[in-house]
Design a protein around this motif. Structure first.
Motif, PDB file in Angstrom:
ATOM      1  N   ASP A   1       0.843  -1.197   0.000  1.00  0.00           N
ATOM      2  CA  ASP A   1       0.000   0.000   0.000  1.00  0.00           C
ATOM      3  C   ASP A   1       0.878   1.247   0.000  1.00  0.00           C
ATOM      4  OD1 ASP A   1      -1.856   2.013   0.623  1.00  0.00           O
ATOM      5  OD2 ASP A   1      -1.999   1.406   2.740  1.00  0.00           O
ATOM      6  N   ASP A   2       0.970   1.893  -1.166  1.00  0.00           N
ATOM      7  CA  ASP A   2       1.693   3.171  -1.213  1.00  0.00           C
ATOM      8  C   ASP A   2       0.832   4.214  -0.504  1.00  0.00           C
ATOM      9  OD1 ASP A   2       3.558   1.805  -2.654  1.00  0.00           O
ATOM     10  OD2 ASP A   2       3.393   2.996  -4.475  1.00  0.00           O
ATOM     11  N   THR A   3       1.469   5.027   0.306  1.00  0.00           N
ATOM     12  CA  THR A   3       0.724   5.810   1.288  1.00  0.00           C
ATOM     13  C   THR A   3       0.126   7.128   0.775  1.00  0.00           C
ATOM     14  OG1 THR A   3       0.798   6.475   3.624  1.00  0.00           O
ATOM     15  CG2 THR A   3       2.722   7.023   2.271  1.00  0.00           C
ATOM     16  N   ASP A   4       0.204   7.368  -0.529  1.00  0.00           N
ATOM     17  CA  ASP A   4      -0.376   8.590  -1.127  1.00  0.00           C
ATOM     18  C   ASP A   4      -1.806   8.829  -0.627  1.00  0.00           C
ATOM     19  OD1 ASP A   4       1.684   7.427  -2.693  1.00  0.00           O
ATOM     20  OD2 ASP A   4       1.019   8.433  -4.508  1.00  0.00           O
ATOM     21  N   VAL A   5      -2.074  10.011  -0.185  1.00  0.00           N
ATOM     22  CA  VAL A   5      -3.375  10.506   0.307  1.00  0.00           C
ATOM     23  C   VAL A   5      -4.000   9.674   1.436  1.00  0.00           C
ATOM     24  CG1 VAL A   5      -3.885  11.666  -1.915  1.00  0.00           C
ATOM     25  CG2 VAL A   5      -4.958   9.465  -1.443  1.00  0.00           C
TER      26      VAL A   5
ATOM     27  N   TYR B   1       8.766   1.697   3.428  1.00  0.00           N
ATOM     28  CA  TYR B   1       9.202   3.077   3.200  1.00  0.00           C
ATOM     29  C   TYR B   1       8.775   3.558   1.822  1.00  0.00           C
ATOM     30  CZ  TYR B   1      12.762   6.868   3.341  1.00  0.00           C
ATOM     31  OH  TYR B   1      13.437   8.075   3.359  1.00  0.00           O
ATOM     32  N   HIS B   2       8.220   4.774   1.769  1.00  0.00           N
ATOM     33  CA  HIS B   2       7.801   5.351   0.487  1.00  0.00           C
ATOM     34  C   HIS B   2       8.525   6.676   0.264  1.00  0.00           C
ATOM     35  CE1 HIS B   2       5.410   5.366  -3.055  1.00  0.00           C
ATOM     36  NE2 HIS B   2       4.457   6.188  -2.674  1.00  0.00           N
ATOM     37  N   GLY B   3       9.786   6.737   0.753  1.00  0.00           N
ATOM     38  CA  GLY B   3      10.539   7.984   0.748  1.00  0.00           C
ATOM     39  C   GLY B   3      10.303   8.737   2.047  1.00  0.00           C
TER      40      GLY B   3
ATOM     41  N   ASN C   1       9.671   3.981  -4.869  1.00  0.00           N
ATOM     42  CA  ASN C   1       9.719   5.408  -5.167  1.00  0.00           C
ATOM     43  C   ASN C   1       8.327   6.013  -5.152  1.00  0.00           C
ATOM     44  OD1 ASN C   1      12.512   5.670  -5.706  1.00  0.00           O
ATOM     45  ND2 ASN C   1      12.253   4.911  -7.786  1.00  0.00           N
ATOM     46  N   HIS C   2       8.284   7.338  -4.966  1.00  0.00           N
ATOM     47  CA  HIS C   2       7.001   8.035  -4.964  1.00  0.00           C
ATOM     48  C   HIS C   2       6.943   9.129  -6.044  1.00  0.00           C
ATOM     49  CE1 HIS C   2       3.552  10.346  -3.696  1.00  0.00           C
ATOM     50  NE2 HIS C   2       4.311  11.404  -3.450  1.00  0.00           N
ATOM     51  N   ALA C   3       5.951   9.007  -6.925  1.00  0.00           N
ATOM     52  CA  ALA C   3       5.571  10.066  -7.866  1.00  0.00           C
ATOM     53  C   ALA C   3       6.794  10.727  -8.521  1.00  0.00           C
ATOM     54  CB  ALA C   3       4.672  11.091  -7.171  1.00  0.00           C
ATOM     55  N   TYR C   4       6.870  12.047  -8.427  1.00  0.00           N
ATOM     56  CA  TYR C   4       7.934  12.793  -9.094  1.00  0.00           C
ATOM     57  C   TYR C   4       9.002  13.277  -8.115  1.00  0.00           C
ATOM     58  CZ  TYR C   4       4.561  12.807 -12.925  1.00  0.00           C
ATOM     59  OH  TYR C   4       3.674  12.438 -13.910  1.00  0.00           O
TER      60      TYR C   4
ATOM     61  N   THR D   1      -0.832  -0.797  -4.696  1.00  0.00           N
ATOM     62  CA  THR D   1      -2.030   0.036  -4.780  1.00  0.00           C
ATOM     63  C   THR D   1      -1.938   1.189  -3.791  1.00  0.00           C
ATOM     64  OG1 THR D   1      -4.459  -0.045  -4.857  1.00  0.00           O
ATOM     65  CG2 THR D   1      -3.394  -1.306  -3.094  1.00  0.00           C
ATOM     66  N   HIS D   2      -3.007   1.991  -3.751  1.00  0.00           N
ATOM     67  CA  HIS D   2      -3.117   3.086  -2.788  1.00  0.00           C
ATOM     68  C   HIS D   2      -4.410   2.853  -2.024  1.00  0.00           C
ATOM     69  CE1 HIS D   2      -0.957   4.783  -6.342  1.00  0.00           C
ATOM     70  NE2 HIS D   2      -0.153   5.255  -5.406  1.00  0.00           N
ATOM     71  N   LEU D   3      -4.333   2.314  -0.824  1.00  0.00           N
ATOM     72  CA  LEU D   3      -5.561   2.039  -0.067  1.00  0.00           C
ATOM     73  C   LEU D   3      -6.257   3.332   0.345  1.00  0.00           C
ATOM     74  CD1 LEU D   3      -4.551  -1.078   2.098  1.00  0.00           C
ATOM     75  CD2 LEU D   3      -5.762  -1.015  -0.089  1.00  0.00           C
TER      76      LEU D   3
END
Ligand SMILES: [Zn+2]
Length: 314
Positions: A17-21, A84-86, A117-120, A238-240
């Protein structure tokens, strides 16, 4: 594939689970459900906040938010893996990455074992066209990715974003993701070493599901049955935090699909444990066959084009 999973289990399924939002409010109920159903998955975190603000991710919580930190520590104590997601939701110069990794070790008793890695973020490692080696795909992707070559500098020793020398404390890093539920069909020898990307010891692939609708599509009943039949491995990236709950209630279709999956004889352990086990099944020193790597890159590009078209149609 001939794999027999521990305890005679017939396939493996887990989530990264990538932690975005993500916030306690929008992921709390999903983790309660996963816990009840016996899934032990991997949740990434951002150890430090982002005082400069963030255009796309400012609603996210980090480990600087006390109730969210308590929630994450609770997950860890119940057997979920924290990864870790950065350092945080926007680019971090070396100093902030050092501080975030130190905080992670302090909170969880060791360095993160799994990373993506995360996004940009500019400190991303081997990102953008650096994910690929195929010259044609690099040229094509370079045109659509939208960032100039050399934008991502985590592995550039002279850059302020450099942390490549610190990444060796992480065991596994995710690179390519695909639309197939069984990632072993595309990358049967994962986790693999990658001599062109030496800062991280081991690499793995995953199945991509951007949000709840992609997740529900990926783990459809037919796909679940095939995963079981093939004795496969599914790691869903994914992004839960992306619409898995509404007003604190888990998406009903997601709930039904996860209940169905939980009733099967699958092995439901976190990403790090699953990859350790896969590694233990391989001869020491086995390398990623060049044909497999070439196939992975083309399949990744093909799936990316397909996904972009689907998003446009939705
Ligand atoms: Zn992300």
């Amino acid at each position: 594939m001939g794999l027999v999973f521990p305890g005679g289990r017939r396939f493996a399924f887990t989530i990264m689970d990538d932690t975005d939002v993500a916030t306690l409010e929008n992921v709390g109920a999903v983790y309660r459900l996963l816990d009840e159903l016996g899934f032990r998955t991997t949740k990434t975190v951002w150890p430090v906040g982002c005082p400069e603000g963030s255009r796309n991710f400012s609603s996210s919580e980090t480990l600087e938010d006390a109730p969210y930190l308590d929630f994450v520590l609770g997950l860890k104590s119940r057997g979920f893996e924290i990864a870790y997601h950065g350092a945080t939701m926007e680019s971090s110069p070396r100093e902030r990455t050092e501080r975030a990794l130190a905080r992670f070790r302090e909170l969880f008793g060791g360095p993160p074992r799994v990373y993506a890695n995360h996004a940009y973020n500019q400190e991303n490692l081997y990102w953008g066209v650096e994910r690929l080696d195929d010259p044609l795909l690099r040229a094509l992707y370079g045109r659509v990715e939208g960032r100039p070559e050399g934008f991502y500098q985590g592995n550039a020793p002279t850059s302020p974003w450099w942390w490549g020398d610190l990444a060796g404390q992480i065991t596994y890093m995710r690179n390519l993701t695909f639309s197939d539920i069984n990632v072993l069909r595309i990358n049967p020898t994962m986790p693999y070493r990658d001599a062109r990307r030496p800062a991280v010891p081991w690499w793995f692939s995953a199945s991509d599901a951007e949000d709840v609708s992609a997740f529900n599509e990926l783990i459809s009943p037919a796909a679940q049955d095939r995963l079981e039949r093939e004795g496969g491995v599914c790691i869903v990236a994914t992004h839960l935090g992306k619409r898995f709950t509404e007003a604190g209630v888990v998406n009903p279709e997601t709930r039904r699909l996860l209940e169905r999956l939980a009733a099967k004889p699958g092995w439901f352990v976190p990403v790090g444990e699953l990859l350790d086990w896969l590694r233990s099944q391989r001869p020491e020193g086995a390398t990623l066959p060049p044909g497999e790597w070439r196939g992975m890159q083309w399949r990744w590009a093909w799936d990316l084009v397909k996904r972009k078209r689907q998003v446009r149609r939705r």
